[in-house]
Scaffold this motif. Structure first.
Motif, PDB file in Angstrom:
ATOM      1  N   CYS A 154       0.821  -1.214   0.000  1.00  0.00           N
ATOM      2  CA  CYS A 154       0.000   0.000   0.000  1.00  0.00           C
ATOM      3  C   CYS A 154       0.858   1.268   0.000  1.00  0.00           C
ATOM      4  O   CYS A 154       0.360   2.365  -0.220  1.00  0.00           O
ATOM      5  CB  CYS A 154      -0.951   0.004   1.192  1.00  0.00           C
ATOM      6  N   LEU A 155       2.171   1.102   0.230  1.00  0.00           N
ATOM      7  CA  LEU A 155       3.072   2.250   0.285  1.00  0.00           C
ATOM      8  C   LEU A 155       3.752   2.481  -1.061  1.00  0.00           C
ATOM      9  O   LEU A 155       4.059   1.533  -1.783  1.00  0.00           O
ATOM     10  CB  LEU A 155       4.144   2.039   1.349  1.00  0.00           C
ATOM     11  N   GLY A 156       4.013   3.744  -1.346  1.00  0.00           N
ATOM     12  CA  GLY A 156       4.754   4.093  -2.547  1.00  0.00           C
ATOM     13  C   GLY A 156       6.248   3.846  -2.370  1.00  0.00           C
ATOM     14  O   GLY A 156       6.727   3.613  -1.261  1.00  0.00           O
ATOM     15  N   ARG A 157       6.975   3.940  -3.469  1.00  0.00           N
ATOM     16  CA  ARG A 157       8.419   3.688  -3.443  1.00  0.00           C
ATOM     17  C   ARG A 157       9.144   4.645  -2.498  1.00  0.00           C
ATOM     18  O   ARG A 157       9.987   4.240  -1.716  1.00  0.00           O
ATOM     19  CB  ARG A 157       8.965   3.804  -4.865  1.00  0.00           C
ATOM     20  N   GLN A 158       8.794   5.921  -2.564  1.00  0.00           N
ATOM     21  CA  GLN A 158       9.444   6.919  -1.708  1.00  0.00           C
ATOM     22  C   GLN A 158       9.060   6.712  -0.234  1.00  0.00           C
ATOM     23  O   GLN A 158       9.887   6.912   0.657  1.00  0.00           O
ATOM     24  CB  GLN A 158       9.073   8.329  -2.182  1.00  0.00           C
ATOM     25  N   GLU A 159       7.818   6.302   0.015  1.00  0.00           N
ATOM     26  CA  GLU A 159       7.389   6.035   1.394  1.00  0.00           C
ATOM     27  C   GLU A 159       8.168   4.861   1.980  1.00  0.00           C
ATOM     28  O   GLU A 159       8.561   4.883   3.143  1.00  0.00           O
ATOM     29  CB  GLU A 159       5.884   5.770   1.437  1.00  0.00           C
ATOM     30  N   ILE A 160       8.430   3.846   1.168  1.00  0.00           N
ATOM     31  CA  ILE A 160       9.233   2.702   1.631  1.00  0.00           C
ATOM     32  C   ILE A 160      10.649   3.169   1.946  1.00  0.00           C
ATOM     33  O   ILE A 160      11.233   2.757   2.956  1.00  0.00           O
ATOM     34  CB  ILE A 160       9.267   1.585   0.564  1.00  0.00           C
ATOM     35  N   ARG A 161      11.199   4.035   1.127  1.00  0.00           N
ATOM     36  CA  ARG A 161      12.534   4.578   1.405  1.00  0.00           C
ATOM     37  C   ARG A 161      12.546   5.319   2.729  1.00  0.00           C
ATOM     38  O   ARG A 161      13.459   5.159   3.540  1.00  0.00           O
ATOM     39  CB  ARG A 161      12.969   5.525   0.281  1.00  0.00           C
ATOM     40  N   VAL A 162      11.531   6.155   2.951  1.00  0.00           N
ATOM     41  CA  VAL A 162      11.439   6.904   4.212  1.00  0.00           C
ATOM     42  C   VAL A 162      11.337   5.938   5.379  1.00  0.00           C
ATOM     43  O   VAL A 162      12.036   6.081   6.390  1.00  0.00           O
ATOM     44  CB  VAL A 162      10.247   7.888   4.185  1.00  0.00           C
ATOM     45  N   LEU A 163      10.483   4.928   5.259  1.00  0.00           N
ATOM     46  CA  LEU A 163      10.307   3.950   6.329  1.00  0.00           C
ATOM     47  C   LEU A 163      11.616   3.223   6.626  1.00  0.00           C
ATOM     48  O   LEU A 163      11.978   3.032   7.785  1.00  0.00           O
ATOM     49  CB  LEU A 163       9.204   2.958   5.936  1.00  0.00           C
ATOM     50  N   ARG A 164      12.348   2.848   5.585  1.00  0.00           N
ATOM     51  CA  ARG A 164      13.633   2.154   5.789  1.00  0.00           C
ATOM     52  C   ARG A 164      14.633   3.074   6.485  1.00  0.00           C
ATOM     53  O   ARG A 164      15.354   2.657   7.389  1.00  0.00           O
ATOM     54  CB  ARG A 164      14.196   1.693   4.455  1.00  0.00           C
ATOM     55  N   LEU A 165      14.665   4.346   6.098  1.00  0.00           N
ATOM     56  CA  LEU A 165      15.583   5.292   6.737  1.00  0.00           C
ATOM     57  C   LEU A 165      15.198   5.545   8.195  1.00  0.00           C
ATOM     58  O   LEU A 165      16.065   5.707   9.053  1.00  0.00           O
ATOM     59  CB  LEU A 165      15.633   6.600   5.943  1.00  0.00           C
ATOM     60  N   VAL A 166      13.906   5.548   8.487  1.00  0.00           N
ATOM     61  CA  VAL A 166      13.440   5.665   9.875  1.00  0.00           C
ATOM     62  C   VAL A 166      13.922   4.446  10.667  1.00  0.00           C
ATOM     63  O   VAL A 166      14.424   4.573  11.779  1.00  0.00           O
ATOM     64  CB  VAL A 166      11.902   5.796   9.940  1.00  0.00           C
ATOM     65  N   ALA A 167      13.788   3.252  10.075  1.00  0.00           N
ATOM     66  CA  ALA A 167      14.212   2.017  10.746  1.00  0.00           C
ATOM     67  C   ALA A 167      15.705   2.025  11.042  1.00  0.00           C
ATOM     68  O   ALA A 167      16.151   1.449  12.031  1.00  0.00           O
ATOM     69  CB  ALA A 167      13.859   0.803   9.885  1.00  0.00           C
ATOM     70  N   GLU A 168      16.473   2.703  10.198  1.00  0.00           N
ATOM     71  CA  GLU A 168      17.917   2.786  10.401  1.00  0.00           C
ATOM     72  C   GLU A 168      18.287   3.840  11.442  1.00  0.00           C
ATOM     73  O   GLU A 168      19.454   4.013  11.766  1.00  0.00           O
ATOM     74  CB  GLU A 168      18.609   3.098   9.071  1.00  0.00           C
ATOM     75  N   GLY A 169      17.287   4.577  11.951  1.00  0.00           N
ATOM     76  CA  GLY A 169      17.533   5.526  13.025  1.00  0.00           C
ATOM     77  C   GLY A 169      17.813   6.948  12.579  1.00  0.00           C
ATOM     78  O   GLY A 169      18.272   7.769  13.367  1.00  0.00           O
ATOM     79  N   ASN A 170      17.545   7.252  11.321  1.00  0.00           N
ATOM     80  CA  ASN A 170      17.798   8.600  10.806  1.00  0.00           C
ATOM     81  C   ASN A 170      16.727   9.584  11.266  1.00  0.00           C
ATOM     82  O   ASN A 170      15.545   9.252  11.332  1.00  0.00           O
ATOM     83  CB  ASN A 170      17.834   8.582   9.273  1.00  0.00           C
ATOM     84  N   LYS A 171      17.144  10.793  11.568  1.00  0.00           N
ATOM     85  CA  LYS A 171      16.226  11.880  11.939  1.00  0.00           C
ATOM     86  C   LYS A 171      15.633  12.465  10.659  1.00  0.00           C
ATOM     87  O   LYS A 171      16.213  12.334   9.574  1.00  0.00           O
ATOM     88  CB  LYS A 171      16.986  12.972  12.701  1.00  0.00           C
ATOM     89  N   PRO A 172      14.475  13.128  10.766  1.00  0.00           N
ATOM     90  CA  PRO A 172      13.826  13.691   9.574  1.00  0.00           C
ATOM     91  C   PRO A 172      14.731  14.589   8.737  1.00  0.00           C
ATOM     92  O   PRO A 172      14.712  14.514   7.504  1.00  0.00           O
ATOM     93  CB  PRO A 172      12.642  14.464  10.147  1.00  0.00           C
ATOM     94  N   ALA A 173      15.545  15.423   9.377  1.00  0.00           N
ATOM     95  CA  ALA A 173      16.437  16.312   8.619  1.00  0.00           C
ATOM     96  C   ALA A 173      17.444  15.502   7.803  1.00  0.00           C
ATOM     97  O   ALA A 173      17.738  15.835   6.647  1.00  0.00           O
ATOM     98  CB  ALA A 173      17.167  17.263   9.562  1.00  0.00           C
ATOM     99  N   ARG A 174      17.956  14.435   8.390  1.00  0.00           N
ATOM    100  CA  ARG A 174      18.911  13.574   7.678  1.00  0.00           C
ATOM    101  C   ARG A 174      18.219  12.829   6.539  1.00  0.00           C
ATOM    102  O   ARG A 174      18.781  12.671   5.449  1.00  0.00           O
ATOM    103  CB  ARG A 174      19.562  12.597   8.660  1.00  0.00           C
ATOM    104  N   ILE A 175      16.988  12.363   6.776  1.00  0.00           N
ATOM    105  CA  ILE A 175      16.223  11.689   5.720  1.00  0.00           C
ATOM    106  C   ILE A 175      16.003  12.643   4.551  1.00  0.00           C
ATOM    107  O   ILE A 175      16.183  12.271   3.389  1.00  0.00           O
ATOM    108  CB  ILE A 175      14.880  11.160   6.273  1.00  0.00           C
TER     109      ILE A 175
END
Length: 148
Positions: free
Chosen positions: A86-107
């Protein structure tokens, strides 16, 4: 023995019920006690005669840990759609970066978008997956995305 922190709340309740049943029927109805022991083994991986009191002590500690943590996490919907289609390609990228512990500014920096766009992606992901907060989103990402 499998760590209790890996079990869902419903599994912890099942474990408590199985311990009660095992303890109740251990001497009076061994076949019934064996049924409860099978449930205990399935939940925590203990094959031999369970040490009921040691497991109960761990359950108490895990309950206390979850109670202390509860204010930090808001409600996560029971019907979370773990199917990420149900998620778009960019949303999956954001989710993966969140899982890696990145802050929103870094994402935002990694994806070369504005922090506001990252915020919008996180809001959309949360809405699609039935998550209640940014903390829930991070917890979901860590638990459900395979590490690279």
């Amino acid at each position: 023995m499998r760590p209790l922190r890996t079990l869902l709340n419903s599994s912890l309740l099942a474990l408590k019920t199985a311990l009660d049943g095992y303890q109740r029927y251990e001497h009076s109805d061994p076949p019934c006690a064996a049924y409860f022991r099978t449930i205990i083994t399935a939940l925590i991986g203990q094959a031999d005669k369970p040490d009921i009191w040691a497991i109960r002590e761990q359950l108490i500690n895990e309950d206390e840990r979850r109670i202390r943590q509860a204010p930090l996490l808001s409600y996560i919907s029971e019907d979370i759609n773990v199917d990420l289609s149900c998620l778009g390609r960019q949303e999956i990228r954001v989710l993966r970066l969140v899982a890696e512990g990145n802050k929103p500014a870094r994402i935002a920096e990694i994806l070369q978008v504005s922090p506001h766009t990252v915020y919008n992606h996180k809001m959309n992901i949360g809405r699609k997956l039935g998550l209640g907060s940014a903390a829930d989103l991070a917890k979901f990402a860590i638990e459900n995305l395979p590490s690279r």
